[in-house]
Design a protein around this motif. Structure first.
Motif, PDB file in Angstrom:
ATOM      1  N   GLY A 160       0.828  -1.206   0.000  1.00  0.00           N
ATOM      2  CA  GLY A 160       0.000   0.000   0.000  1.00  0.00           C
ATOM      3  C   GLY A 160       0.857   1.249   0.000  1.00  0.00           C
ATOM      4  O   GLY A 160       1.841   1.343  -0.732  1.00  0.00           O
ATOM      5  N   TYR A 161       0.482   2.199   0.837  1.00  0.00           N
ATOM      6  CA  TYR A 161       1.184   3.486   0.868  1.00  0.00           C
ATOM      7  C   TYR A 161       2.407   3.465   1.789  1.00  0.00           C
ATOM      8  O   TYR A 161       2.985   4.516   2.075  1.00  0.00           O
ATOM      9  CB  TYR A 161       0.227   4.573   1.353  1.00  0.00           C
ATOM     10  N   THR A 162       2.782   2.280   2.269  1.00  0.00           N
ATOM     11  CA  THR A 162       3.816   2.201   3.303  1.00  0.00           C
ATOM     12  C   THR A 162       5.110   2.910   2.917  1.00  0.00           C
ATOM     13  O   THR A 162       5.569   3.813   3.631  1.00  0.00           O
ATOM     14  CB  THR A 162       4.115   0.729   3.635  1.00  0.00           C
ATOM     15  N   CYS A 163       5.714   2.508   1.803  1.00  0.00           N
ATOM     16  CA  CYS A 163       7.052   3.059   1.529  1.00  0.00           C
ATOM     17  C   CYS A 163       6.981   4.550   1.216  1.00  0.00           C
ATOM     18  O   CYS A 163       7.886   5.299   1.549  1.00  0.00           O
ATOM     19  CB  CYS A 163       7.768   2.274   0.432  1.00  0.00           C
ATOM     20  N   PHE A 164       5.879   4.989   0.614  1.00  0.00           N
ATOM     21  CA  PHE A 164       5.735   6.418   0.293  1.00  0.00           C
ATOM     22  C   PHE A 164       5.495   7.246   1.556  1.00  0.00           C
ATOM     23  O   PHE A 164       5.853   8.416   1.619  1.00  0.00           O
ATOM     24  CB  PHE A 164       4.566   6.604  -0.674  1.00  0.00           C
ATOM     25  N   GLY A 165       4.873   6.631   2.555  1.00  0.00           N
ATOM     26  CA  GLY A 165       4.526   7.369   3.778  1.00  0.00           C
ATOM     27  C   GLY A 165       5.550   7.267   4.884  1.00  0.00           C
ATOM     28  O   GLY A 165       5.372   7.850   5.957  1.00  0.00           O
ATOM     29  N   ALA A 166       6.641   6.540   4.629  1.00  0.00           N
ATOM     30  CA  ALA A 166       7.600   6.286   5.710  1.00  0.00           C
ATOM     31  C   ALA A 166       8.255   7.570   6.224  1.00  0.00           C
ATOM     32  O   ALA A 166       8.561   7.688   7.412  1.00  0.00           O
ATOM     33  CB  ALA A 166       8.657   5.297   5.240  1.00  0.00           C
ATOM     34  N   GLY A 167       8.458   8.547   5.343  1.00  0.00           N
ATOM     35  CA  GLY A 167       9.095   9.789   5.769  1.00  0.00           C
ATOM     36  C   GLY A 167       8.277  10.511   6.832  1.00  0.00           C
ATOM     37  O   GLY A 167       8.807  10.996   7.832  1.00  0.00           O
ATOM     38  N   ARG A 168       6.963  10.553   6.621  1.00  0.00           N
ATOM     39  CA  ARG A 168       6.118  11.232   7.607  1.00  0.00           C
ATOM     40  C   ARG A 168       5.965  10.395   8.885  1.00  0.00           C
ATOM     41  O   ARG A 168       5.859  10.950   9.974  1.00  0.00           O
ATOM     42  CB  ARG A 168       4.757  11.567   7.001  1.00  0.00           C
ATOM     43  N   MET A 169       5.959   9.064   8.740  1.00  0.00           N
ATOM     44  CA  MET A 169       5.956   8.235   9.961  1.00  0.00           C
ATOM     45  C   MET A 169       7.224   8.488  10.768  1.00  0.00           C
ATOM     46  O   MET A 169       7.193   8.543  11.998  1.00  0.00           O
ATOM     47  CB  MET A 169       5.846   6.755   9.591  1.00  0.00           C
ATOM     48  N   ASP A 170       8.357   8.639  10.083  1.00  0.00           N
ATOM     49  CA  ASP A 170       9.614   8.944  10.783  1.00  0.00           C
ATOM     50  C   ASP A 170       9.512  10.280  11.523  1.00  0.00           C
ATOM     51  O   ASP A 170       9.964  10.408  12.662  1.00  0.00           O
ATOM     52  CB  ASP A 170      10.778   9.020   9.787  1.00  0.00           C
ATOM     53  N   ARG A 171       8.917  11.262  10.864  1.00  0.00           N
ATOM     54  CA  ARG A 171       8.760  12.567  11.524  1.00  0.00           C
ATOM     55  C   ARG A 171       7.865  12.431  12.762  1.00  0.00           C
ATOM     56  O   ARG A 171       8.163  13.008  13.811  1.00  0.00           O
ATOM     57  CB  ARG A 171       8.153  13.579  10.543  1.00  0.00           C
ATOM     58  N   GLY A 172       6.804  11.672  12.645  1.00  0.00           N
ATOM     59  CA  GLY A 172       5.932  11.446  13.798  1.00  0.00           C
ATOM     60  C   GLY A 172       6.693  10.794  14.943  1.00  0.00           C
ATOM     61  O   GLY A 172       6.554  11.180  16.107  1.00  0.00           O
ATOM     62  N   TRP A 173       7.519   9.814  14.599  1.00  0.00           N
ATOM     63  CA  TRP A 173       8.329   9.132  15.610  1.00  0.00           C
ATOM     64  C   TRP A 173       9.305  10.108  16.274  1.00  0.00           C
ATOM     65  O   TRP A 173       9.542  10.060  17.477  1.00  0.00           O
ATOM     66  CB  TRP A 173       9.093   7.983  14.928  1.00  0.00           C
ATOM     67  N   GLN A 174       9.809  11.031  15.449  1.00  0.00           N
ATOM     68  CA  GLN A 174      10.803  11.983  15.954  1.00  0.00           C
ATOM     69  C   GLN A 174      10.192  12.981  16.940  1.00  0.00           C
ATOM     70  O   GLN A 174      10.794  13.293  17.965  1.00  0.00           O
ATOM     71  CB  GLN A 174      11.396  12.721  14.743  1.00  0.00           C
ATOM     72  N   VAL A 175       8.982  13.467  16.649  1.00  0.00           N
ATOM     73  CA  VAL A 175       8.448  14.589  17.439  1.00  0.00           C
ATOM     74  C   VAL A 175       7.334  14.198  18.405  1.00  0.00           C
ATOM     75  O   VAL A 175       6.955  15.008  19.252  1.00  0.00           O
ATOM     76  CB  VAL A 175       7.935  15.734  16.524  1.00  0.00           C
ATOM     77  N   ARG A 176       6.794  12.998  18.317  1.00  0.00           N
ATOM     78  CA  ARG A 176       5.675  12.628  19.177  1.00  0.00           C
ATOM     79  C   ARG A 176       6.065  11.472  20.109  1.00  0.00           C
ATOM     80  O   ARG A 176       6.399  10.378  19.640  1.00  0.00           O
ATOM     81  CB  ARG A 176       4.469  12.195  18.329  1.00  0.00           C
ATOM     82  N   SER A 177       5.966  11.725  21.388  1.00  0.00           N
ATOM     83  CA  SER A 177       6.406  10.708  22.334  1.00  0.00           C
ATOM     84  C   SER A 177       5.567   9.434  22.235  1.00  0.00           C
ATOM     85  O   SER A 177       6.087   8.331  22.435  1.00  0.00           O
ATOM     86  CB  SER A 177       6.351  11.265  23.757  1.00  0.00           C
ATOM     87  N   GLU A 178       4.281   9.570  21.895  1.00  0.00           N
ATOM     88  CA  GLU A 178       3.447   8.358  21.825  1.00  0.00           C
ATOM     89  C   GLU A 178       3.875   7.422  20.693  1.00  0.00           C
ATOM     90  O   GLU A 178       3.537   6.241  20.692  1.00  0.00           O
ATOM     91  CB  GLU A 178       1.956   8.718  21.687  1.00  0.00           C
ATOM     92  N   ALA A 179       4.630   7.973  19.739  1.00  0.00           N
ATOM     93  CA  ALA A 179       5.110   7.134  18.641  1.00  0.00           C
ATOM     94  C   ALA A 179       6.355   6.348  19.038  1.00  0.00           C
ATOM     95  O   ALA A 179       6.778   5.439  18.326  1.00  0.00           O
ATOM     96  CB  ALA A 179       5.400   7.998  17.406  1.00  0.00           C
ATOM     97  N   ARG A 180       6.950   6.712  20.168  1.00  0.00           N
ATOM     98  CA  ARG A 180       8.198   6.062  20.582  1.00  0.00           C
ATOM     99  C   ARG A 180       8.013   5.102  21.748  1.00  0.00           C
ATOM    100  O   ARG A 180       8.988   4.565  22.268  1.00  0.00           O
ATOM    101  CB  ARG A 180       9.239   7.119  20.957  1.00  0.00           C
ATOM    102  N   VAL A 181       6.755   4.878  22.151  1.00  0.00           N
ATOM    103  CA  VAL A 181       6.493   4.047  23.328  1.00  0.00           C
ATOM    104  C   VAL A 181       7.169   2.679  23.209  1.00  0.00           C
ATOM    105  O   VAL A 181       7.770   2.178  24.148  1.00  0.00           O
ATOM    106  CB  VAL A 181       4.965   3.885  23.541  1.00  0.00           C
ATOM    107  N   ASN A 182       7.070   2.061  22.038  1.00  0.00           N
ATOM    108  CA  ASN A 182       7.633   0.718  21.839  1.00  0.00           C
ATOM    109  C   ASN A 182       8.799   0.695  20.858  1.00  0.00           C
ATOM    110  O   ASN A 182       9.245  -0.372  20.470  1.00  0.00           O
ATOM    111  CB  ASN A 182       6.566  -0.222  21.261  1.00  0.00           C
ATOM    112  N   LEU A 183       9.251   1.866  20.443  1.00  0.00           N
ATOM    113  CA  LEU A 183      10.119   1.888  19.259  1.00  0.00           C
ATOM    114  C   LEU A 183      11.298   2.811  19.489  1.00  0.00           C
ATOM    115  O   LEU A 183      11.113   3.997  19.754  1.00  0.00           O
ATOM    116  CB  LEU A 183       9.279   2.394  18.070  1.00  0.00           C
TER     117      LEU A 183
END
Lengths: 320, 331
Positions: free
Chosen positions: A218-241
């Motif tokens: 699906g859109y996974t590889c195209f959306g990875a950049g924004r998922m990375d940004r979410g991981w970088q700036v949002r603590s809830e994205a880093r709970v397990n990662l």
């Protein structure tokens, strides 16, 4: 040169016979009959399928029971029994035609213990290569620890888990028109599933888990950049990662069902050529029409890349 | 070289500085967990601290990141499409007056877009006409849906007609994290935003195409925020759906991918390969600088980021940084 199709569906013979006789089959005939009538090839015999595969130049179908049989919202015992019949049927076909068919199991995911048991049976007794499951189970995504026993069995047995949406996607709540729940929805669901496995910590807990995301992920590889940004700036994205989500792109497999050469090229460049496998979505209208010819005709791929996609990667992944 | 940012939000100081105990269009200001909110009924709209900056403070920030012009859009917390139309219209007028005043007081640093009461299409059309003709704004920012109606709904035909006639740029941007991707709980890993924004934008592209809006209003100027989301990447499957499903063709749309170069996009992709892909599929003349100031999901240093991209030529960088917006908005 071979070609092995990871994304090819089938309906169990027992179901087809029951429908033709006007009989119920595990209580689902009414629901799914329309689905089958709309696509006559779903009711074809194995011999008819083989003839079609020959005309397409496809050597092997890795058979997965149609998603209309998921039935995760139905009685678990009934569905478990139905899935056993589905899996026995697919297994029989792989024994009847070992050069032409490999198979994936259907699992009653509303009952995790039963699913783990059936996956183990499929891998150790039926000779199947893994299972196909939906993107979610009654609203639960796969980060839910409830599902961990399935990943445990999958990892231990080397099962490949093919992810493929069921009858509905998240797009339906916004628009049901223009076929968007499929043309956009399938691709959104796959990105959510990638996120569930990665952000949910499942890939860290089960590093040898082999997940294949259909529809090119699906859109996974195209959306990875924004998922990375979410991981970088949002603590809830880093709970397990503790590393960016895009670093997991090369731990999944993806089929080539993108309907776009630039999209496939981007997928290869993002995840690595060894992670992209041939997948056509036989026998549905959203399939690749002449899939082998399509891959062979792509000017932006080298011959080595085409061969990796058409068969080498699946030979390695499935041992066939 | 200039840099013009199409994706930069603001709120009127009357809202962000609303004194305790006073109301503003039915909202009161409340502090919760160290954050300021505008509250009305069940609604709770977070006021980003940057909305307390005055014009000079904002310009100092822009100078620090080499942004010459912000095309100001009132923050999406002011959409309020669920409120009565007259309330929405009152909010929109005050927000648009505020933005217009900034563009007049600092014409070289600010351009502006309107917010509209889309729940009342007649009022939205009237406010768009006022915003463009009287206030000198360049268009409007709207959400991907209005109370769950997508913008291909026949109710919105007068809006599209007016937007085309006025030459207004319509900038699509979801409200907060209200997207089709719902987190199952509060630990949703921010995918309602990171995946959701991009999903909503491709649904908007598809409904405008399949719904016949782009055919009916060929001079319409639409810009899809967040790089158009998954639009460019997903066009192949949209094309396949158009090919095999009559419901995708029932309103006469052409092949969906042929519309990729009929809309505009900002460059907010957080990925060089993704931006390169957009340029190669939609065309370099369709892409604007967009930072999402002042939010955490924005580009920290947008001008420096674009200038650092090795896969873009200098001409391509100039087109994105300023030339395209100069041409399209006349700023």
């Amino acid at each position: 040169m071979r070609s092995i199709d990871m994304h090819a569906h089938i309906s169990p013979e027992g179901y087809i016979r029951a429908v033709e006789a006007g009989e119920e089959w595990y209580g689902i005939s009414g629901m799914s009959h329309e689905f089958h009538l709309a696509v006559p090839r779903t009711m074809w015999t194995p011999e008819q399928r083989l003839t079609d595969m020959d005309s397409l130049g496809v050597d092997v179908h890795v058979l997965s029971t149609n998603a209309v049989f998921y039935c995760y919202d139905r009685d678990a015992n009934t569905v478990a029994a139905m899935d056993r019949e589905c899996n026995d049927y697919v297994s029989q076909l792989t024994r009847d035609h070992p050069d032409r068919f490999a198979g994936l199991a259907a699992l009653p995911m509303q009952d995790v213990a039963a699913s783990a048991t059936e996956l183990e049976r499929a891998m150790t007794q039926l000779g199947l290569k893994g299972a196909m499951i939906d993107d979610s189970v009654n609203g639960k995504t796969y980060d839910d620890p409830e599902f961990f026993p399935v990943w445990e069995v999958a990892e231990q047995t080397g099962a490949v888990v093919l992810i493929h949406q069921g009858m509905q996607t998240v797009v339906g709540e916004r628009s049901t028109r223009y076929h968007l729940p499929n043309t956009i929805g399938n691709l959104v669901e796959r990105a959510i599933t990638y996120a569930s496995f990665v952000f949910g910590g499942v890939m860290d807990k089960y590093p040898d888990l082999r997940i294949c995301l259909s529809h090119g992920g699906g859109y996974t590889c195209f959306g990875a950049g924004r998922m990375d940004r979410g991981w970088q700036v949002r603590s809830e994205a880093r709970v397990n990662l503790n590393k960016p989500p895009s670093t997991y792109l090369n731990q999944f497999w993806y089929d080539c069902l993108t309907h776009s050469e630039p999209a496939l090229r981007m997928l290869i460049d993002s995840v690595g050529i060894d992670k992209v496998v041939f997948g056509t979505d036989w026998p549905f209208d959203m399939q690749i029409d002449w899939p082998v010819s399509w891959v062979l005709g792509l000017e932006s791929l080298t011959q080595d890349e085409k061969e990796a996609i058409l068969y080498k990667n699946l030979e390695n992944l499935l041992g066939i | 070289m200039r840099s013009i940012d199409i994706h930069a939000h603001i709120a009127p100081l009357a809202a962000s500085h609303l004194p305790e105990g006073q109301t503003w269009h039915g909202f009161t200001r409340q502090e919760m967990n160290g954050r300021q909110f505008l509250v009305q009924g069940d609604k709770r709209q977070w006021l980003h601290p940057a909305y307390s900056l005055n014009a000079d403070e904002r310009i100092a920030y822009m100078d620090s990141v080499d942004v010459d012009v912000q095309v100001l859009t009132t923050w999406v917390g002011m959409y309020n499409y669920d409120l009565p139309g007259d309330v929405g219209a009152g909010i929109a007028r005050e927000c648009n007056d505020y933005v217009a005043e900034l563009t007049r007081s600092h014409p070289e640093r600010f351009s502006g877009m309107a917010t509209l009461p889309m729940q009342d299409v007649n009022a939205a059309v009237a406010e768009l006409e006022r915003a463009v003709n009287e206030l000198g704004l360049k268009g409007a920012q709207i959400a991907d849906h209005v109370n769950n109606k997508t913008l291909d709904h026949e109710d919105f035909l007068p809006f599209w007609s007016a937007a085309e006639e006025l030459g207004a740029l319509i900038f699509f941007h979801q409200e907060g994290d209200d997207t089709i991707v719902k987190p199952r709980d509060t630990k949703g890993w921010a995918i309602d935003n990171s995946i959701g924004n991009l999903s909503d934008r491709v649904v908007t592209f598809a409904t405008l195409v399949f719904g016949g809006v782009l055919d009916r209003f060929p001079d319409l100027k639409v810009c899809l925020a967040h790089g158009g989301g998954f639009t460019c990447f997903g066009a192949g499957r949209l094309d396949r759906g158009w090919q095999v499903r009559s419901e995708a063709r029932e309103l006469g749309a052409n092949i969906p991918s042929t519309y990729l170069d009929k809309v505009y996009y900002d460059c907010l992709t957080h990925s060089e390969p993704v931006l390169r892909y957009m340029i190669d599929t939609a065309g370099i003349d369709r892409i604007f600088l967009g930072s999402d100031y002042p939010y955490d999901m924005g580009i920290d240093e947008p001008t420096a980021w674009v200038n650092s991209l090795e896969s873009l030529t200098q001409d391509e960088k100039d087109a994105i940084l300023w030339k395209n917006l100069e041409r399209v908005l006349g700023v």
